[in-house]
Scaffold this motif. Structure first.
Motif, PDB file in Angstrom:
ATOM      1  N   ASN A 169      62.966  74.116  19.126  1.00 34.62           N
ATOM      2  CA  ASN A 169      62.863  75.435  18.495  1.00 34.62           C
ATOM      3  C   ASN A 169      61.583  75.395  17.666  1.00 34.62           C
ATOM      4  OD1 ASN A 169      63.229  77.975  17.449  1.00 34.62           O
ATOM      5  ND2 ASN A 169      64.594  77.283  15.834  1.00 34.62           N
ATOM      6  N   CYS A 170      60.470  75.680  18.301  1.00 39.65           N
ATOM      7  CA  CYS A 170      59.165  75.607  17.646  1.00 39.65           C
ATOM      8  C   CYS A 170      58.589  77.004  17.484  1.00 39.65           C
ATOM      9  CB  CYS A 170      58.198  74.749  18.457  1.00 39.65           C
ATOM     10  SG  CYS A 170      58.703  73.034  18.536  1.00 39.65           S
ATOM     11  N   GLN A 171      58.302  77.342  16.240  1.00 42.59           N
ATOM     12  CA  GLN A 171      57.710  78.638  15.937  1.00 42.59           C
ATOM     13  C   GLN A 171      56.436  78.410  15.129  1.00 42.59           C
ATOM     14  OE1 GLN A 171      60.579  81.849  14.865  1.00 42.59           O
ATOM     15  NE2 GLN A 171      61.962  80.103  14.597  1.00 42.59           N
ATOM     16  N   TYR A 172      55.427  79.187  15.450  1.00 38.70           N
ATOM     17  CA  TYR A 172      54.130  79.041  14.798  1.00 38.70           C
ATOM     18  C   TYR A 172      53.634  80.389  14.291  1.00 38.70           C
ATOM     19  CZ  TYR A 172      54.108  74.723  17.529  1.00 38.70           C
ATOM     20  OH  TYR A 172      54.426  73.501  18.088  1.00 38.70           O
ATOM     21  N   HIS A 173      53.067  80.364  13.091  1.00 33.22           N
ATOM     22  CA  HIS A 173      52.369  81.521  12.544  1.00 33.22           C
ATOM     23  C   HIS A 173      50.892  81.280  12.853  1.00 33.22           C
ATOM     24  CE1 HIS A 173      50.829  83.779   8.753  1.00 33.22           C
ATOM     25  NE2 HIS A 173      50.741  84.535   9.833  1.00 33.22           N
ATOM     26  N   VAL A 174      50.288  82.200  13.575  1.00 30.55           N
ATOM     27  CA  VAL A 174      48.894  82.052  14.009  1.00 30.55           C
ATOM     28  C   VAL A 174      48.104  83.260  13.520  1.00 30.55           C
ATOM     29  CG1 VAL A 174      47.351  81.839  15.993  1.00 30.55           C
ATOM     30  CG2 VAL A 174      49.630  80.802  16.072  1.00 30.55           C
ATOM     31  N   VAL A 175      46.901  82.999  13.001  1.00 22.71           N
ATOM     32  CA  VAL A 175      46.011  84.072  12.554  1.00 22.71           C
ATOM     33  C   VAL A 175      44.599  83.741  13.018  1.00 22.71           C
ATOM     34  CG1 VAL A 175      45.087  85.352  10.572  1.00 22.71           C
ATOM     35  CG2 VAL A 175      47.380  84.351  10.444  1.00 22.71           C
ATOM     36  N   PHE A 193      43.971  79.922  12.132  1.00 25.82           N
ATOM     37  CA  PHE A 193      44.971  79.298  11.272  1.00 25.82           C
ATOM     38  C   PHE A 193      46.256  79.156  12.068  1.00 25.82           C
ATOM     39  CE2 PHE A 193      48.811  80.112   8.792  1.00 25.82           C
ATOM     40  CZ  PHE A 193      48.753  79.091   7.852  1.00 25.82           C
ATOM     41  N   VAL A 194      46.938  78.024  11.934  1.00 26.70           N
ATOM     42  CA  VAL A 194      48.254  77.856  12.543  1.00 26.70           C
ATOM     43  C   VAL A 194      49.135  77.041  11.594  1.00 26.70           C
ATOM     44  CG1 VAL A 194      47.650  75.771  13.854  1.00 26.70           C
ATOM     45  CG2 VAL A 194      49.522  77.224  14.628  1.00 26.70           C
ATOM     46  N   SER A 195      50.385  77.468  11.493  1.00 22.16           N
ATOM     47  CA  SER A 195      51.357  76.777  10.652  1.00 22.16           C
ATOM     48  C   SER A 195      52.715  76.852  11.328  1.00 22.16           C
ATOM     49  CB  SER A 195      51.417  77.464   9.279  1.00 22.16           C
ATOM     50  OG  SER A 195      52.445  76.894   8.493  1.00 22.16           O
ATOM     51  N   ILE A 235      50.132  74.564  21.167  1.00 21.86           N
ATOM     52  CA  ILE A 235      49.754  75.845  20.565  1.00 21.86           C
ATOM     53  C   ILE A 235      48.251  76.099  20.712  1.00 21.86           C
ATOM     54  CG2 ILE A 235      49.509  74.898  18.230  1.00 21.86           C
ATOM     55  CD1 ILE A 235      50.908  78.380  19.109  1.00 21.86           C
ATOM     56  N   HIS A 236      47.448  75.044  20.710  1.00 20.10           N
ATOM     57  CA  HIS A 236      45.997  75.223  20.835  1.00 20.10           C
ATOM     58  C   HIS A 236      45.618  75.847  22.179  1.00 20.10           C
ATOM     59  CE1 HIS A 236      46.669  71.377  22.826  1.00 20.10           C
ATOM     60  NE2 HIS A 236      45.512  71.543  23.424  1.00 20.10           N
ATOM     61  N   LYS A 237      46.336  75.505  23.240  1.00 18.48           N
ATOM     62  CA  LYS A 237      46.047  76.093  24.549  1.00 18.48           C
ATOM     63  C   LYS A 237      46.398  77.577  24.569  1.00 18.48           C
ATOM     64  CE  LYS A 237      46.842  71.858  27.175  1.00 18.48           C
ATOM     65  NZ  LYS A 237      47.730  71.222  28.162  1.00 18.48           N
ATOM     66  N   ILE A 238      47.478  77.920  23.904  1.00 19.45           N
ATOM     67  CA  ILE A 238      47.912  79.321  23.847  1.00 19.45           C
ATOM     68  C   ILE A 238      46.884  80.157  23.091  1.00 19.45           C
ATOM     69  CG2 ILE A 238      49.680  80.876  22.916  1.00 19.45           C
ATOM     70  CD1 ILE A 238      51.647  78.427  23.360  1.00 19.45           C
ATOM     71  N   VAL A 239      46.481  79.670  21.929  1.00 20.82           N
ATOM     72  CA  VAL A 239      45.508  80.404  21.115  1.00 20.82           C
ATOM     73  C   VAL A 239      44.185  80.527  21.859  1.00 20.82           C
ATOM     74  CG1 VAL A 239      44.192  80.409  18.956  1.00 20.82           C
ATOM     75  CG2 VAL A 239      46.613  79.762  18.939  1.00 20.82           C
ATOM     76  N   LEU A 261      53.593  85.583  15.375  1.00 20.46           N
ATOM     77  CA  LEU A 261      54.665  84.615  15.228  1.00 20.46           C
ATOM     78  C   LEU A 261      55.080  84.273  16.649  1.00 20.46           C
ATOM     79  CD1 LEU A 261      56.526  82.959  13.472  1.00 20.46           C
ATOM     80  CD2 LEU A 261      58.073  84.924  13.362  1.00 20.46           C
ATOM     81  N   ILE A 262      54.824  83.018  17.043  1.00 19.01           N
ATOM     82  CA  ILE A 262      54.965  82.583  18.429  1.00 19.01           C
ATOM     83  C   ILE A 262      56.020  81.497  18.540  1.00 19.01           C
ATOM     84  CG2 ILE A 262      53.769  81.410  20.330  1.00 19.01           C
ATOM     85  CD1 ILE A 262      51.159  82.597  19.282  1.00 19.01           C
ATOM     86  N   LYS A 263      56.883  81.616  19.552  1.00 13.74           N
ATOM     87  CA  LYS A 263      57.813  80.545  19.915  1.00 13.74           C
ATOM     88  C   LYS A 263      57.336  79.986  21.249  1.00 13.74           C
ATOM     89  CE  LYS A 263      62.265  80.948  19.199  1.00 13.74           C
ATOM     90  NZ  LYS A 263      63.661  81.465  19.212  1.00 13.74           N
ATOM     91  N   CYS A 264      57.164  78.664  21.298  1.00 14.24           N
ATOM     92  CA  CYS A 264      56.666  78.082  22.546  1.00 14.24           C
ATOM     93  C   CYS A 264      57.120  76.639  22.698  1.00 14.24           C
ATOM     94  CB  CYS A 264      55.146  78.151  22.603  1.00 14.24           C
ATOM     95  SG  CYS A 264      54.314  77.128  21.403  1.00 14.24           S
ATOM     96  N   ASP A 265      56.962  76.151  23.908  1.00 16.55           N
ATOM     97  CA  ASP A 265      57.255  74.767  24.252  1.00 16.55           C
ATOM     98  C   ASP A 265      56.189  73.884  23.603  1.00 16.55           C
ATOM     99  OD1 ASP A 265      57.418  72.262  25.508  1.00 16.55           O
ATOM    100  OD2 ASP A 265      57.878  73.121  27.462  1.00 16.55           O
TER     101      ASP A 265
END
Length: 130
Positions: free
Chosen positions: A12-18, A108-110, A73-77, A64-68
């Motif tokens: 259950n991974c969620q990231y705040h990205v800006v 930014f990612v958290s 996350i860097h590939k998604i951004v 706000l992203i949920k991903c595997d």
């Protein structure tokens, strides 16, 4: 809390990205904002990523992203920034004439969600006593 499973991982991974418009130019309005959101949703669908929330201000976007976590996350951004920059600059002349590139190089990612850090630390300390 809803967990997801994929192959050999449960998560259950969620990231705040800006990320921001180059030079913080206030250009994310109207048709540009609408099209940006469409592009981000298209990329998310292709990558099997869930956009929980998405908001823009005139010079940046929050996701706000949920991903595997195995995908990264860097590939998604990178994919979202790259495709949105290419398509938006092709479709809106103002973005080609006012900027050398649409986005800044950085973002930014958290991580978010789950138990608070203090609770996790206490749990880990309690494991030593067993």
């Amino acid at each position: 809390m809803k967990f997801q499973s994929h192959r050999n991982i449960t998560y259950n991974c969620q990231y705040h990205v800006v990320w921001c418009v180059k030079y913080r130019k206030k250009l994310l309005e109207g048709e540009i904002e609408t099209r940006l959101k469409q592009i981000v949703l298209e990329v998310a669908e292709e990558l099997q990523v869930e956009i929980v929330e998405m908001e823009t201000d005139q010079d940046h976007i929050h996701l706000l992203i949920k991903c595997d976590p195995q995908f990264g996350i860097h590939k998604i951004v990178k994919r979202m920034k790259g495709r949105s920059s290419r398509l938006l600059r092709a479709e809106f002349k103002i973005l080609r004439t006012r900027l050398p590139s649409l986005w800044t190089n950085s973002y930014f990612v958290s991580t978010v969600g789950g138990a608070p850090l203090a609770v996790i630390k206490q749990y880990m300390k309690d494991q030593q006593k067993v």
